[in-house]
Design an enzyme around this catalytic site. Structure first.
Site, mmCIF file in Angstrom:
data_model
loop_
_atom_site.group_PDB
_atom_site.id
_atom_site.type_symbol
_atom_site.label_atom_id
_atom_site.label_comp_id
_atom_site.label_asym_id
_atom_site.label_seq_id
_atom_site.Cartn_x
_atom_site.Cartn_y
_atom_site.Cartn_z
ATOM 1 N N PRO A 78 20.698 60.294 -1.392
ATOM 2 C CA PRO A 78 19.831 59.211 -1.881
ATOM 3 C C PRO A 78 18.888 59.705 -2.981
ATOM 4 O O PRO A 78 17.669 59.681 -2.843
ATOM 5 C CB PRO A 78 19.071 58.797 -0.620
ATOM 6 C CG PRO A 78 18.935 60.075 0.150
ATOM 7 C CD PRO A 78 20.220 60.829 -0.094
ATOM 8 N N LYS A 79 19.444 60.124 -4.095
ATOM 9 C CA LYS A 79 18.673 60.787 -5.149
ATOM 10 C C LYS A 79 18.154 59.789 -6.171
ATOM 11 O O LYS A 79 18.879 58.878 -6.589
ATOM 12 C CB LYS A 79 19.528 61.842 -5.856
ATOM 13 C CG LYS A 79 19.914 63.020 -4.971
ATOM 14 C CD LYS A 79 20.825 63.988 -5.725
ATOM 15 C CE LYS A 79 21.250 65.169 -4.866
ATOM 16 N NZ LYS A 79 20.262 66.226 -4.834
#
EC number: 4.1.1.4
Length: 265
Positions: free
Chosen positions: A115-116
């Protein structure tokens, strides 16, 4: 370019100039500050996806400096990791990640489902204190401070934590806006070489932000903190649960968004 050439060359986007090279991805002298804090179970229940189960109401807030990595380069990252269980096995769910380099953002999202988001995390040493910060744009979202190398930490415990399974939700939309991939992914850090590890008192301050919602897991009490460096390899993942299996087809997002407009017309 012939179709066979497309299939031969394709492993990431863009086709003729991918954002990152193929792995494996080895990291040298990774510097961690991990501040473990107690939060509310209610907050965790809103963000931890089944079939993962909440272990204790704890969060590990991580600042990671990565000065040397194959393929991904030199960058800094920060985010929240939540201790969980999957079928009785203890591990960690990666809830949020913020970093300052395009290649690991693209590669992390496309390959594993990390989840960057793009932001500006930093780790600096200020005299007797190690300081980690997260800015999203101009806004300060997180500040972590820790005493510098007060007491040696248990290396076996830290290595075991690094080698425990990690979990992610990989989400890839279809071209019509519906979900094409929604999977629970497991991965491991491998070939871990821990260099040094320390504990010290720490403090953590989180601020609300609409796009960097770290404060939605509030800090009730700082439990512990570790500061260490290690060489390691980021192992590739495996799908352990498919959320779309046996699910009915869904309406395209574009159609769903247009329905209210059509009905008003």
């Amino acid at each position: 370019m012939e179709q066979a050439d497309v299939l031969k060359r394709a492993y990431a986007m863009p086709l003729t100039n991918p954002s990152y090279p193929p792995g494996p991805y080895r990291f040298f002298n990774r510097e961690y500050i991990i501040i473990t804090y107690r939060t509310t179970r209610e907050a965790l229940e809103k963000v931890v996806p089944a079939p993962l189960e909440i272990d204790e109401p704890l969060v590990k807030y991580e600042f990671i400096r990565m000065p040397d990595s194959t393929g991904f380069g030199d960058y800094t990252e920060t985010g929240q990791v939540i201790p969980v269980r999957f079928k009785g096995e203890h591990g960690a769910y990666v809830h949020s990640m913020y970093l300052d380099d395009d290649a690991p953002i693209a590669g992390g999202r496309e390959l594993w489902g990390f989840p960057k988001k793009l932001a500006r995390p930093k780790i600096v040493h200020e005299g007797e204190v190690v300081v980690g910060t997260l800015h999203y744009g101009s806004v300060l979202c997180a500040t972590g401070t820790m005493g510098y190398k007060h007491k040696a930490a248990d290396p076996e415990a830290i290595k075991a934590a690094l080698e425990a399974p990690n979990y992610l939700i990989k989400i890839i939309p279809h071209v019509d806006g519906t979900l094409r991939i929604c999977e629970l992914v497991r991965y491991h850090l491998i070939d871990v070489h821990l260099k040094d590890a320390w504990t010290a008192p720490a403090a953590l301050d989180l601020h609300p932000h609409v796009m960097a919602d770290v404060a939605k897991l509030p800090v009730l009490e700082v439990v512990s903190a570790v500061h260490f460096t290690a060489d390691l390899t980021l192992g590739l993942g495996e799908v352990i649960h498919d959320y779309l299996a046996d699910q009915p087809a869904r309406e395209p997002i574009a159609k769903t968004m247009l329905d209210p407009i059509v009905s008003q017309g």
